[in-house]
Enzyme design. Structure first.
Site, mmCIF file in Angstrom:
data_model
loop_
_atom_site.group_PDB
_atom_site.id
_atom_site.type_symbol
_atom_site.label_atom_id
_atom_site.label_comp_id
_atom_site.label_asym_id
_atom_site.label_seq_id
_atom_site.Cartn_x
_atom_site.Cartn_y
_atom_site.Cartn_z
ATOM 1 N N LEU A 152 0.840 -1.201 0.000
ATOM 2 C CA LEU A 152 0.000 0.000 0.000
ATOM 3 C C LEU A 152 0.873 1.249 0.000
ATOM 4 O O LEU A 152 0.512 2.258 -0.616
ATOM 5 C CB LEU A 152 -0.937 0.001 1.202
ATOM 6 C CG LEU A 152 -1.889 1.203 1.249
ATOM 7 C CD1 LEU A 152 -2.858 1.166 0.078
ATOM 8 C CD2 LEU A 152 -2.641 1.258 2.560
ATOM 9 N N TYR A 153 2.001 1.186 0.689
ATOM 10 C CA TYR A 153 2.930 2.324 0.653
ATOM 11 C C TYR A 153 3.275 2.680 -0.781
ATOM 12 O O TYR A 153 3.164 3.842 -1.200
ATOM 13 C CB TYR A 153 4.190 1.978 1.434
ATOM 14 C CG TYR A 153 5.348 2.928 1.207
ATOM 15 C CD1 TYR A 153 5.252 4.264 1.562
ATOM 16 C CD2 TYR A 153 6.534 2.473 0.630
ATOM 17 C CE1 TYR A 153 6.312 5.142 1.348
ATOM 18 C CE2 TYR A 153 7.597 3.332 0.423
ATOM 19 C CZ TYR A 153 7.485 4.660 0.777
ATOM 20 O OH TYR A 153 8.526 5.531 0.565
ATOM 21 N N ALA A 154 3.689 1.690 -1.554
ATOM 22 C CA ALA A 154 4.039 1.937 -2.951
ATOM 23 C C ALA A 154 2.831 2.429 -3.744
ATOM 24 O O ALA A 154 2.947 3.315 -4.598
ATOM 25 C CB ALA A 154 4.604 0.667 -3.576
ATOM 26 N N THR A 156 0.263 4.170 -2.669
ATOM 27 C CA THR A 156 -0.056 5.567 -2.381
ATOM 28 C C THR A 156 0.952 6.512 -3.031
ATOM 29 O O THR A 156 0.582 7.608 -3.468
ATOM 30 C CB THR A 156 -0.102 5.832 -0.864
ATOM 31 O OG1 THR A 156 1.160 5.498 -0.263
ATOM 32 C CG2 THR A 156 -1.216 5.043 -0.204
#
Length: 337
Positions: A152-154, A156
């Protein structure tokens, strides 16, 4: 003198960038939420150093608070905005996904909207090598597809890139998006491998080595990263500086994506052995499987960065790790080896 607004100024990279710009004689307003994702005392220690410069001012607030961010922009009257603030960490995005939506999406949208409102000359935004995700083509080139983020970091960060492009196209705001590759060095974050490894080894604890030690990273020393950002700030995206064949400069917007890395991946176990040599200690290894969201290898093509700035990161892992170890011992008041 150039007027800068830096989000995330109390963070690892933001602190180093602000320090460099202040030493170069520029005016810097920092914006930071001083969140408790990691030890706030480390963030405050960085801020204390920055506040020794008369040309530095800090506004405390969250990116999601548009009014606080607007107040910082009003104070800075920035020529250049460098957006570094974010909720970082691949693994933590699995544990606390909402914080990534709030900071990296809503917060970044606020930065984009305020940059348009103040009419800054150049907006630079920090993305990540993690956006390359499942891409198996090496080295990672900015023109490669980056449509399969593994965390999810990537996701976003990739979404932030897309939002930024649309704003650049619609309103003609010059933007440079840089993708960082495993930045390390003095004043680094406690959740990063080098900090955790160093702390564990010096305190007699085993270190967790993911991917059974088979991973590799294109490590980038923080001062090299800062040098690249400073140079890119002066390269405002336009047709006059388009680079043939490798450029990501859009044909419909003053928008560009640039990798910042040296283009030299280092095996994880070489990194560990280098750290052991710098510490004069041998690590106890806890070999573990790959963690969800991780990628086995990162490797940047730095051709575009070099073409635009005549520079590429070149500090060796040996020298960079030694500098971190010296800082770590001094910060924690430990005797030298």
């Amino acid at each position: 003198m150039t007027r800068y607004l830096i989000t995330g100024a109390a963070g690892f990279i933001g602190f180093h960038l602000a320090s460099r710009l202040l030493s170069d004689g520029h005016d810097v307003v920092g914006f930071d939420g001083m969140t408790a994702y990691y030890d706030v005392r480390l963030k405050q220690a960085r801020v204390d150093l920055l506040q020794q410069h008369p040309q530095f001012r800090l506004v405390t607030g969250m990116l999601e608070d548009r009014e606080a961010l607007a107040a910082a922009a009003d104070l800075a009257k920035p020529d250049v905005i460098v957006h570094l603030a974010a909720q970082a960490g691949v693994r933590y995005s699995i544990e606390a996904p909402r914080t990534y939506v709030d900071s990296n999406l809503i917060g970044s949208w606020n930065v984009l909207d305020i940059a348009k409102a103040v009419g800054c000359k150049h907006l630079l935004m920090a993305s990540t090598s993690s956006v390359y995700g499942a891409n198996e083509s090496m080295p990672f080139r900015e023109l490669d597809r980056a449509d399969e983020p593994l965390s999810l970091y990537a996701a976003t960060k990739k979404a932030m890139e897309a939002m930024a492009f649309s704003q650049s196209h619609l309103f003609g705001l010059p933007m440079t998006m840089f993708r960082f590759f495993t930045v390390y060095g003095p004043w680094g974050r406690p959740d990063m491998a080098l900090f955790k490894f160093t702390d564990a080894i010096l305190n007699g604890r085993p270190i967790d080595v993911y991917g059974q030690g088979q991973m590799a990273r294109d490590f980038t020393y923080v001062e090299d990263l800062v040098e690249a950002i400073v140079r890119l700030a002066d390269v405002i995206p336009n047709e006059a500086n388009r680079v043939a064949d490798v450029d990501t400069l859009s044909k419909v917007a003053p928008f560009r994506v640039v990798n910042i890395a040296g283009g030299t991946p280092t095996p994880l176990m070489d990194y560990v052995r280098t750290l052991e040599a710098c510490l004069g200690e041998t690590a106890t290894l806890n070999m573990m499987d790959m963690q969800p969201g991780d990628v086995p290898r990162t490797y940047a093509d730095a051709s575009l960065l070099h073409a635009l700035t005549q520079y590429r990161p070149e500090t060796s892992v040996k020298d960079g790790v030694a500098a971190f170890v010296a800082w770590f011992r001094a910060y924690h008041r430990m005797p030298a080896a």
